[in-house]
Write a protein that holds these residues in place. Structure first.
Motif, PDB file in Angstrom:
ATOM      1  N   LEU A 239     -90.731  -1.625  63.848  1.00 41.58           N
ATOM      2  CA  LEU A 239     -89.773  -1.244  65.029  1.00 41.58           C
ATOM      3  C   LEU A 239     -90.777  -1.013  66.389  1.00 41.58           C
ATOM      4  N   THR A 240     -92.069  -0.351  65.886  1.00 41.21           N
ATOM      5  CA  THR A 240     -92.889  -0.008  67.065  1.00 41.21           C
ATOM      6  C   THR A 240     -93.296  -1.113  67.783  1.00 41.21           C
ATOM      7  N   TYR A 241     -93.769  -2.338  67.127  1.00 43.58           N
ATOM      8  CA  TYR A 241     -93.931  -3.596  67.764  1.00 43.58           C
ATOM      9  C   TYR A 241     -92.919  -4.280  68.224  1.00 43.58           C
ATOM     10  N   MET A 242     -91.488  -4.268  67.604  1.00 43.34           N
ATOM     11  CA  MET A 242     -90.539  -4.771  68.201  1.00 43.34           C
ATOM     12  C   MET A 242     -90.213  -4.336  69.619  1.00 43.34           C
ATOM     13  N   ALA A 243     -90.086  -2.939  69.715  1.00 46.41           N
ATOM     14  CA  ALA A 243     -89.656  -2.103  70.643  1.00 46.41           C
ATOM     15  C   ALA A 243     -90.469  -2.337  71.967  1.00 46.41           C
ATOM     16  N   LEU A 244     -92.033  -2.151  71.530  1.00 46.05           N
ATOM     17  CA  LEU A 244     -93.125  -1.992  72.792  1.00 46.05           C
ATOM     18  C   LEU A 244     -93.296  -3.446  73.020  1.00 46.05           C
ATOM     19  N   GLY A 245     -92.976  -4.530  72.216  1.00 44.45           N
ATOM     20  CA  GLY A 245     -92.928  -6.037  72.510  1.00 44.45           C
ATOM     21  C   GLY A 245     -92.004  -6.409  73.195  1.00 44.45           C
ATOM     22  N   GLY A 246     -91.100  -5.816  73.592  1.00 44.98           N
ATOM     23  CA  GLY A 246     -90.012  -6.247  74.332  1.00 44.98           C
ATOM     24  C   GLY A 246     -88.795  -6.958  73.663  1.00 44.98           C
ATOM     25  N   VAL A 247     -88.596  -6.885  72.357  1.00 44.80           N
ATOM     26  CA  VAL A 247     -87.765  -7.805  71.621  1.00 44.80           C
ATOM     27  C   VAL A 247     -86.311  -7.323  72.012  1.00 44.80           C
ATOM     28  N   PHE A 248     -86.230  -5.918  72.094  1.00 44.11           N
ATOM     29  CA  PHE A 248     -84.665  -5.604  72.188  1.00 44.11           C
ATOM     30  C   PHE A 248     -84.311  -5.551  73.708  1.00 44.11           C
ATOM     31  N   GLU A 249     -85.353  -5.338  74.676  1.00 43.14           N
ATOM     32  CA  GLU A 249     -85.019  -5.689  75.911  1.00 43.14           C
ATOM     33  C   GLU A 249     -84.709  -7.095  76.219  1.00 43.14           C
ATOM     34  N   ARG A 250     -85.323  -8.066  75.738  1.00 47.33           N
ATOM     35  CA  ARG A 250     -85.267  -9.359  76.036  1.00 47.33           C
ATOM     36  C   ARG A 250     -83.726  -9.753  75.407  1.00 47.33           C
ATOM     37  N   HIS A 251     -83.513  -9.164  74.360  1.00 47.76           N
ATOM     38  CA  HIS A 251     -82.099  -9.494  73.652  1.00 47.76           C
ATOM     39  C   HIS A 251     -81.402  -8.419  73.648  1.00 47.76           C
ATOM     40  N   PRO A 252     -80.671  -8.049  74.796  1.00 50.24           N
ATOM     41  CA  PRO A 252     -79.863  -6.635  74.596  1.00 50.24           C
ATOM     42  C   PRO A 252     -78.674  -6.584  73.725  1.00 50.24           C
ATOM     43  N   GLY A 253     -78.122  -7.897  73.265  1.00 52.10           N
ATOM     44  CA  GLY A 253     -77.241  -7.787  72.208  1.00 52.10           C
ATOM     45  C   GLY A 253     -77.609  -7.930  70.783  1.00 52.10           C
ATOM     46  N   LEU A 254     -78.808  -7.749  70.580  1.00 53.85           N
ATOM     47  CA  LEU A 254     -79.461  -7.769  69.301  1.00 53.85           C
ATOM     48  C   LEU A 254     -79.298  -6.499  68.712  1.00 53.85           C
TER      49      LEU A 254
END
Length: 372
Positions: A239-254
């Motif tokens: 979760l830390t790497y996904m959140a700070l790595g921008g995964v959720f920001e790049r995919h707002p529907g994920l």
């Protein structure tokens, strides 16, 4: 009386015929249920007697003081483990409206050296969980087909398309993928899940090759107290790497659901991750523009059992995102499962909670994420 209950984390124990649908070239090598040296039954993936037999993962219906770690035979476990109609009947006994069902031994296909065989077994499992188990009552069972993420993202997205066409409402990811989930490798999968409006979920360390800290459980299939405790905290790295790595920001529907990790630890994680966001965002070293805590209850969810610390934190009102990020679960049929006392335990856990918070945790969050 508690409101509607959705269990966002239940399991099957696959029946002997689960891999019967593999192509002919693999049938002599498919995993099989065999008798173990302790007299119980378990799954063999190499043709040898299984390292572990049924026990803690099939305890529903057994007295808690039996402490059955292993040694049970297939005929000893409740039919609700492998039969969809019987599973629904057990839900009715427990006052549960909908059950989200994770795989069990089928996840060991993520470790198989023969990837052709592994993918064939995954597809066979996916057909079984949707065509047989979920089909017993599609309005009340959410089966989780497995995606072969380690075999190329094209294979994973193709399988996602196939299972969605067959009625899947979500899909399962391994807890220990070959590549971490913040790797750009997954971009097409995140985009496909978001475009289709379906959540993805992983369950602690289920599936994949072991991290060093979880070697005992995943490599040797052992049950240990230390491993059980560790796995409640196993999602923090992803979760830390996904959140700070921008995964959720790049995919707002994920939308990502992390199974069986509880939520008492979330405020400290959110505080720590947000502090680092503030520190490094001001330096211009991060590409993300919002604190990691912003994804909780919007894109990231966790399933919870009788986490009394977590429920006390919700009662305190200090962390509003907790009630929006948590999905209640029974963990049927595992040794810690709340079945058949779920209603009673849910009432105890939610006593004194704001009614809207209780409803969100017990059913509302799962209903909106899984569409049930």
């Amino acid at each position: 009386m508690s409101p509607r209950i959705i269990s966002a984390d239940c399991h099957v124990n696959e029946p002997p015929h689960v891999f019967d649908r593999v192509p002919a070239q693999y049938r002599d090598r498919t995993p099989r249920i065999m008798r173990g040296t302790d007299g119980g039954d378990g799954w063999s993936f190499d043709g040898k007697p299984p390292k572990r037999t049924y026990g803690v993962e099939a305890m529903a219906g057994r007295a808690k003081d039996e402490h059955v770690a292993s040694g049970m035979r297939f005929e000893d476990i409740l039919p609700g483990n492998y039969d969809g109609a019987a599973h629904v009947a057990d839900m009715d006994l427990d006052g549960v409206d909908v059950s989200v069902v994770y795989p069990a031994n089928a996840v060991f296909t993520y470790q198989a050296a023969d990837r052709g065989l592994a993918q064939a077994c995954m597809a066979a499992y996916n057909d079984w969980i949707l065509d047989e188990f979920q089909a017993a009552d599609p309005a009340r069972i959410v089966g989780l087909p497995m995606l072969p993420v380690d075999d190329g993202i094209a294979a994973a997205t193709t399988e996602l398309d196939r299972v969605l066409a067959a009625g899947a409402k979500a899909a399962f990811l391994p807890g220990n993928p070959v590549r971490p989930y913040h790797d750009p490798y997954y971009t097409d999968l995140w985009a496909a899940a978001a475009a289709n409006g379906v959540p993805l979920t992983y369950h602690r360390t289920f599936g994949g090759k072991p991290q060093e800290s979880d070697w005992d459980n995943i490599a040797d299939n052992n049950f240990s107290a230390a491993g059980t405790v560790h796995r409640f905290f196993s999602s923090t790295r992803q979760l830390t790497y996904m959140a700070l790595g921008g995964v959720f920001e790049r995919h707002p529907g994920l939308r990502l659901v992390v199974g069986e990790v509880n939520f008492g630890w979330l405020p400290f994680w959110a505080q720590t991750a947000d502090e680092q966001f503030e520190n490094q965002h001001s330096m211009g070293t991060l590409s993300v523009t919002r604190p990691p805590s912003g994804c909780l209850g919007e894109q990231v969810f966790v399933t919870v059992l009788d986490d009394r610390v977590g429920f006390d934190l919700v009662r305190s009102g200090a962390y509003p995102y907790l009630a929006e990020a948590a999905m209640f679960s029974t963990d049927y049929p595992h040794s810690v499962c709340l079945w058949p006392n779920t209603r009673k335990i849910a009432d105890e856990l939610t006593r004194g909670l704001d009614a809207a918070d209780a409803e969100a945790i017990l059913s509302g969050n799962a209903a909106r994420v899984y569409g049930v």
